[in-house]
Design a protein around this motif. Structure first.
Motif, PDB file in Angstrom:
ATOM      1  N   PRO A   1       0.804  -1.230   0.000  1.00 48.81           N
ATOM      2  CA  PRO A   1       0.000   0.000   0.000  1.00 48.81           C
ATOM      3  C   PRO A   1       0.830   1.270   0.000  1.00 48.81           C
ATOM      4  O   PRO A   1       0.483   2.255  -0.664  1.00 48.81           O
ATOM      5  CB  PRO A   1      -0.826  -0.120   1.292  1.00 48.81           C
ATOM      6  CG  PRO A   1      -0.878  -1.584   1.567  1.00 48.81           C
ATOM      7  CD  PRO A   1       0.431  -2.115   1.106  1.00 48.81           C
ATOM      8  N   LEU A   2       1.964   1.244   0.733  1.00 50.20           N
ATOM      9  CA  LEU A   2       2.835   2.420   0.753  1.00 50.20           C
ATOM     10  C   LEU A   2       3.437   2.680  -0.615  1.00 50.20           C
ATOM     11  O   LEU A   2       3.474   3.828  -1.085  1.00 50.20           O
ATOM     12  CB  LEU A   2       3.946   2.222   1.798  1.00 50.20           C
ATOM     13  CG  LEU A   2       4.959   3.359   1.920  1.00 50.20           C
ATOM     14  CD1 LEU A   2       4.271   4.656   2.316  1.00 50.20           C
ATOM     15  CD2 LEU A   2       6.041   2.997   2.929  1.00 50.20           C
ATOM     16  N   VAL A   3       3.889   1.619  -1.279  1.00 46.95           N
ATOM     17  CA  VAL A   3       4.470   1.777  -2.616  1.00 46.95           C
ATOM     18  C   VAL A   3       3.418   2.265  -3.606  1.00 46.95           C
ATOM     19  O   VAL A   3       3.668   3.178  -4.408  1.00 46.95           O
ATOM     20  CB  VAL A   3       5.088   0.439  -3.087  1.00 46.95           C
ATOM     21  CG1 VAL A   3       5.541   0.538  -4.549  1.00 46.95           C
ATOM     22  CG2 VAL A   3       6.268   0.056  -2.202  1.00 46.95           C
ATOM     23  N   ILE A   4       2.227   1.680  -3.535  1.00 52.45           N
ATOM     24  CA  ILE A   4       1.150   2.087  -4.444  1.00 52.45           C
ATOM     25  C   ILE A   4       0.791   3.553  -4.210  1.00 52.45           C
ATOM     26  O   ILE A   4       0.575   4.322  -5.156  1.00 52.45           O
ATOM     27  CB  ILE A   4      -0.079   1.182  -4.261  1.00 52.45           C
ATOM     28  CG1 ILE A   4       0.252  -0.239  -4.742  1.00 52.45           C
ATOM     29  CG2 ILE A   4      -1.289   1.726  -5.012  1.00 52.45           C
ATOM     30  CD1 ILE A   4      -0.833  -1.254  -4.451  1.00 52.45           C
ATOM     31  N   TRP A   5       0.728   3.951  -2.920  1.00 55.29           N
ATOM     32  CA  TRP A   5       0.397   5.342  -2.601  1.00 55.29           C
ATOM     33  C   TRP A   5       1.460   6.294  -3.134  1.00 55.29           C
ATOM     34  O   TRP A   5       1.134   7.338  -3.708  1.00 55.29           O
ATOM     35  CB  TRP A   5       0.254   5.492  -1.088  1.00 55.29           C
ATOM     36  CG  TRP A   5      -0.112   6.885  -0.661  1.00 55.29           C
ATOM     37  CD1 TRP A   5      -1.343   7.467  -0.696  1.00 55.29           C
ATOM     38  CD2 TRP A   5       0.781   7.877  -0.134  1.00 55.29           C
ATOM     39  NE1 TRP A   5      -1.278   8.756  -0.237  1.00 55.29           N
ATOM     40  CE2 TRP A   5      -0.003   9.034   0.120  1.00 55.29           C
ATOM     41  CE3 TRP A   5       2.145   7.894   0.152  1.00 55.29           C
ATOM     42  CZ2 TRP A   5       0.556  10.194   0.643  1.00 55.29           C
ATOM     43  CZ3 TRP A   5       2.701   9.051   0.679  1.00 55.29           C
ATOM     44  CH2 TRP A   5       1.912  10.179   0.918  1.00 55.29           C
ATOM     45  N   LEU A   6       2.742   5.945  -2.967  1.00 55.55           N
ATOM     46  CA  LEU A   6       3.821   6.805  -3.463  1.00 55.55           C
ATOM     47  C   LEU A   6       3.783   6.907  -4.989  1.00 55.55           C
ATOM     48  O   LEU A   6       3.958   8.002  -5.548  1.00 55.55           O
ATOM     49  CB  LEU A   6       5.179   6.272  -2.998  1.00 55.55           C
ATOM     50  CG  LEU A   6       5.466   6.380  -1.501  1.00 55.55           C
ATOM     51  CD1 LEU A   6       6.789   5.693  -1.166  1.00 55.55           C
ATOM     52  CD2 LEU A   6       5.513   7.845  -1.063  1.00 55.55           C
ATOM     53  N   LEU A   7       3.550   5.782  -5.659  1.00 58.53           N
ATOM     54  CA  LEU A   7       3.465   5.808  -7.121  1.00 58.53           C
ATOM     55  C   LEU A   7       2.264   6.633  -7.591  1.00 58.53           C
ATOM     56  O   LEU A   7       2.369   7.395  -8.553  1.00 58.53           O
ATOM     57  CB  LEU A   7       3.372   4.377  -7.665  1.00 58.53           C
ATOM     58  CG  LEU A   7       4.629   3.515  -7.520  1.00 58.53           C
ATOM     59  CD1 LEU A   7       4.350   2.094  -7.999  1.00 58.53           C
ATOM     60  CD2 LEU A   7       5.795   4.116  -8.310  1.00 58.53           C
ATOM     61  N   ALA A   8       1.134   6.460  -6.882  1.00 64.26           N
ATOM     62  CA  ALA A   8      -0.057   7.221  -7.258  1.00 64.26           C
ATOM     63  C   ALA A   8       0.151   8.715  -7.056  1.00 64.26           C
ATOM     64  O   ALA A   8      -0.267   9.543  -7.882  1.00 64.26           O
ATOM     65  CB  ALA A   8      -1.265   6.740  -6.451  1.00 64.26           C
ATOM     66  N   MET A   9       0.816   9.096  -5.957  1.00 63.19           N
ATOM     67  CA  MET A   9       1.077  10.509  -5.704  1.00 63.19           C
ATOM     68  C   MET A   9       2.009  11.091  -6.762  1.00 63.19           C
ATOM     69  O   MET A   9       1.813  12.216  -7.237  1.00 63.19           O
ATOM     70  CB  MET A   9       1.687  10.685  -4.316  1.00 63.19           C
ATOM     71  CG  MET A   9       0.712  10.414  -3.179  1.00 63.19           C
ATOM     72  SD  MET A   9      -0.687  11.571  -3.164  1.00 63.19           S
ATOM     73  CE  MET A   9       0.153  13.094  -2.803  1.00 63.19           C
ATOM     74  N   SER A  10       3.032  10.311  -7.141  1.00 70.85           N
ATOM     75  CA  SER A  10       3.954  10.786  -8.173  1.00 70.85           C
ATOM     76  C   SER A  10       3.252  10.909  -9.520  1.00 70.85           C
ATOM     77  O   SER A  10       3.446  11.889 -10.254  1.00 70.85           O
ATOM     78  CB  SER A  10       5.144   9.821  -8.300  1.00 70.85           C
ATOM     79  OG  SER A  10       5.852   9.735  -7.083  1.00 70.85           O
ATOM     80  N   TRP A  11       2.414   9.946  -9.843  1.00 68.87           N
ATOM     81  CA  TRP A  11       1.698   9.982 -11.117  1.00 68.87           C
ATOM     82  C   TRP A  11       0.679  11.114 -11.149  1.00 68.87           C
ATOM     83  O   TRP A  11       0.468  11.744 -12.179  1.00 68.87           O
ATOM     84  CB  TRP A  11       1.009   8.639 -11.334  1.00 68.87           C
ATOM     85  CG  TRP A  11       0.258   8.546 -12.618  1.00 68.87           C
ATOM     86  CD1 TRP A  11       0.772   8.664 -13.887  1.00 68.87           C
ATOM     87  CD2 TRP A  11      -1.139   8.305 -12.783  1.00 68.87           C
ATOM     88  NE1 TRP A  11      -0.218   8.507 -14.817  1.00 68.87           N
ATOM     89  CE2 TRP A  11      -1.406   8.296 -14.171  1.00 68.87           C
ATOM     90  CE3 TRP A  11      -2.185   8.099 -11.903  1.00 68.87           C
ATOM     91  CZ2 TRP A  11      -2.681   8.082 -14.681  1.00 68.87           C
ATOM     92  CZ3 TRP A  11      -3.455   7.878 -12.391  1.00 68.87           C
ATOM     93  CH2 TRP A  11      -3.688   7.876 -13.779  1.00 68.87           C
ATOM     94  N   SER A  12       0.048  11.388  -9.992  1.00 66.19           N
ATOM     95  CA  SER A  12      -0.971  12.443  -9.949  1.00 66.19           C
ATOM     96  C   SER A  12      -0.376  13.827 -10.138  1.00 66.19           C
ATOM     97  O   SER A  12      -1.107  14.785 -10.395  1.00 66.19           O
ATOM     98  CB  SER A  12      -1.735  12.385  -8.621  1.00 66.19           C
ATOM     99  OG  SER A  12      -0.880  12.707  -7.529  1.00 66.19           O
ATOM    100  N   ARG A  13       0.949  13.953  -9.982  1.00 67.49           N
ATOM    101  CA  ARG A  13       1.598  15.261 -10.194  1.00 67.49           C
ATOM    102  C   ARG A  13       1.850  15.537 -11.672  1.00 67.49           C
ATOM    103  O   ARG A  13       2.184  16.670 -12.035  1.00 67.49           O
ATOM    104  CB  ARG A  13       2.911  15.328  -9.423  1.00 67.49           C
ATOM    105  CG  ARG A  13       2.736  15.208  -7.927  1.00 67.49           C
ATOM    106  CD  ARG A  13       4.084  15.217  -7.210  1.00 67.49           C
ATOM    107  NE  ARG A  13       3.953  14.864  -5.813  1.00 67.49           N
ATOM    108  CZ  ARG A  13       3.664  15.731  -4.846  1.00 67.49           C
ATOM    109  NH1 ARG A  13       3.478  16.994  -5.142  1.00 67.49           N
ATOM    110  NH2 ARG A  13       3.557  15.328  -3.591  1.00 67.49           N
ATOM    111  N   THR A  14       1.719  14.521 -12.521  1.00 66.26           N
ATOM    112  CA  THR A  14       1.894  14.714 -13.955  1.00 66.26           C
ATOM    113  C   THR A  14       0.581  15.192 -14.572  1.00 66.26           C
ATOM    114  O   THR A  14      -0.492  14.934 -14.023  1.00 66.26           O
ATOM    115  CB  THR A  14       2.344  13.408 -14.621  1.00 66.26           C
ATOM    116  OG1 THR A  14       1.287  12.427 -14.492  1.00 66.26           O
ATOM    117  CG2 THR A  14       3.606  12.868 -13.954  1.00 66.26           C
ATOM    118  N   PRO A  15       0.627  15.881 -15.726  1.00 65.11           N
ATOM    119  CA  PRO A  15      -0.618  16.329 -16.359  1.00 65.11           C
ATOM    120  C   PRO A  15      -1.575  15.190 -16.665  1.00 65.11           C
ATOM    121  O   PRO A  15      -2.782  15.293 -16.417  1.00 65.11           O
ATOM    122  CB  PRO A  15      -0.114  17.015 -17.640  1.00 65.11           C
ATOM    123  CG  PRO A  15       1.277  17.471 -17.316  1.00 65.11           C
ATOM    124  CD  PRO A  15       1.832  16.416 -16.406  1.00 65.11           C
ATOM    125  N   ALA A  16      -1.033  14.069 -17.185  1.00 65.22           N
ATOM    126  CA  ALA A  16      -1.901  12.934 -17.495  1.00 65.22           C
ATOM    127  C   ALA A  16      -2.511  12.344 -16.224  1.00 65.22           C
ATOM    128  O   ALA A  16      -3.691  11.979 -16.187  1.00 65.22           O
ATOM    129  CB  ALA A  16      -1.115  11.861 -18.245  1.00 65.22           C
TER     130      ALA A  16
END
Length: 402
Positions: free
Chosen positions: A229-244
């Protein structure tokens, strides 16, 4: 004399960009306003611009900005010059963040910048619509009303945000308590019961066998289940910072039942408040929509405002453009039509914003009222089912009829 690269709106709403020479940014803005242009982006074409590019990105905390705007408005209304008012705020020892913000702005003002230009040059500048609104207030001689309007708008936004957070606290505590209880049952109680079931000689009930299998699975994979869950959350947060990523997350949120309508109403109310304030301070409709759209946090709302602005630019009435687009609430279209008939668009859009904020608060209150009992019932059924499964296993060991 410095050179400034700018982007500005013409009277017909078209965007132009060029370079202008002036002593300071505020002087460049005045020159462009004198030419019938409404600048909304101004950067130093020389070394200063290069230095600004190295500044870390960020946004001014809304609590700090609301307090600063309200205090500065009070001082300016009392007759203090801008630099003296900023000095008093900078010397205030009680609020370090407002003091730091005022000190940065005062440095820019003493260098000949306007308040809006000084805000644009901050290391953590406020949203674009804030800068555009203050610039319009300075040019129209209504800085004090603009600052009070901004403070009220930010306070309303903070109240809505706090209401949402408050609504999530109780369900989050319930969910955390349920997860801890289930883990204790599967990691402590079930393993202690397993040897008894194995030595009883009786056939293990199907529900108890499933529970023991779940206990084995959790014990074997708990490191993975803890880290994933921590890894998924970090990846999701990083991805959410991109325009896509922002676009996809916004689209997903807007599709959620009830939540999607709540997000749409809150974002629409925020943009309508900004648009109303810009119109009230003399900014024409299309440039005001562009500036208000830049302050929208949700990319879908920003795109909707851009589409509506494109229709208004070619001569479509605002009420018709909102209705044709179909994204913003119908309340905005209806009150925009009233504003077109009465000639007071700013106050009608402010009224639409107030209606949407009230509707958002009611929905938040409804969700808060229902979320607690529903989650309590669901988690009670889940944990109760697990406990009954354990009891059935214990009774099967003693050959008791269940």
């Amino acid at each position: 004399m410095a050179r400034f690269r700018y982007r500005a709106f013409q009277a017909d709403g078209r965007v132009v960009s060029d370079v202008v020479s002036a002593i300071s940014e505020s002087e460049a803005v005045r020159d462009l306003m004198g030419q019938g242009l409404t600048p909304f982006e101004m950067t130093d074409a020389g070394s200063t611009a290069a230095a600004r590019q190295g500044k870390p990105a960020g946004k001014q905390p809304p609590q700090v900005l609301a307090g600063f705007c309200r205090n500065l408005a009070s001082m300016l209304a009392g007759g203090l010059p801008l630099d003296e008012a900023l000095k008093l705020l900078a010397d205030d020892p009680e609020d370090k963040r407002v003091s730091r913000l005022s000190n940065e702005l005062r440095s820019g003002v003493l260098n000949g910048q306007s308040l809006a230009d000084a805000m644009a040059g901050l290391r953590t500048p406020p949203a674009d619509y804030v800068i555009g609104l203050i610039r319009a207030g300075e040019e129209g001689g209504s800085t004090v009303p603009v600052l009070n309007r901004l403070a009220d708008s930010i306070d309303n936004e903070l109240r809505l945000t706090e209401a949402v957070r408050g609504a999530l606290i109780y369900p989050a505590i319930l969910l955390l308590t349920a997860i801890i209880s289930i883990c204790i049952i599967l990691l402590v109680v079930a393993p202690a019961l397993e040897p008894v079931l194995e030595t009883s000689g009786n056939e293990t009930p199907a529900a108890a066998a499933w529970l023991m299998a779940a206990s084995h699975g959790l014990r074997d994979t708990w490191p993975l289940l803890t880290i994933s869950p921590l890894v998924i959350w970090l990846l999701a947060m990083s991805w959410s910072r991109t325009p896509a990523g922002r676009g996809s997350m916004s689209a997903l949120a807007m599709r959620l039942p009830v939540i999607g309508l709540l997000i749409r109403d809150m974002e629409s109310a925020r943009c309508l408040t900004s648009l109303s304030a810009l119109l009230e301070n003399g900014v024409s409709l299309v440039p005001a929509m562009e500036i208000a759209g830049q302050g929208a946090r949700n990319p879908l709302v920003r795109k909707a405002l851009d589409r509506i602005a494109d229709e208004v630019r070619v001569g479509v009435r605002l009420s018709d453009a909102i209705a044709n687009d179909g994204f913003l609430p119908m309340t905005a279209s209806q009150l925009a039509a009233v504003g077109e008939r009465s000639g007071d668009m700013a106050s009608q859009l402010a009224q639409a914003s107030s209606i949407l904020e009230s509707r958002s608060r009611r929905r938040i209150a409804t969700l808060t009222t229902l979320a607690g009992p529903v989650m309590t019932l669901a988690l009670g059924v889940l944990i109760g089912g697990i406990v009954l499964t354990l009891l059935s296993a214990i009774m099967s060991v003693n050959d008791l009829a269940v």
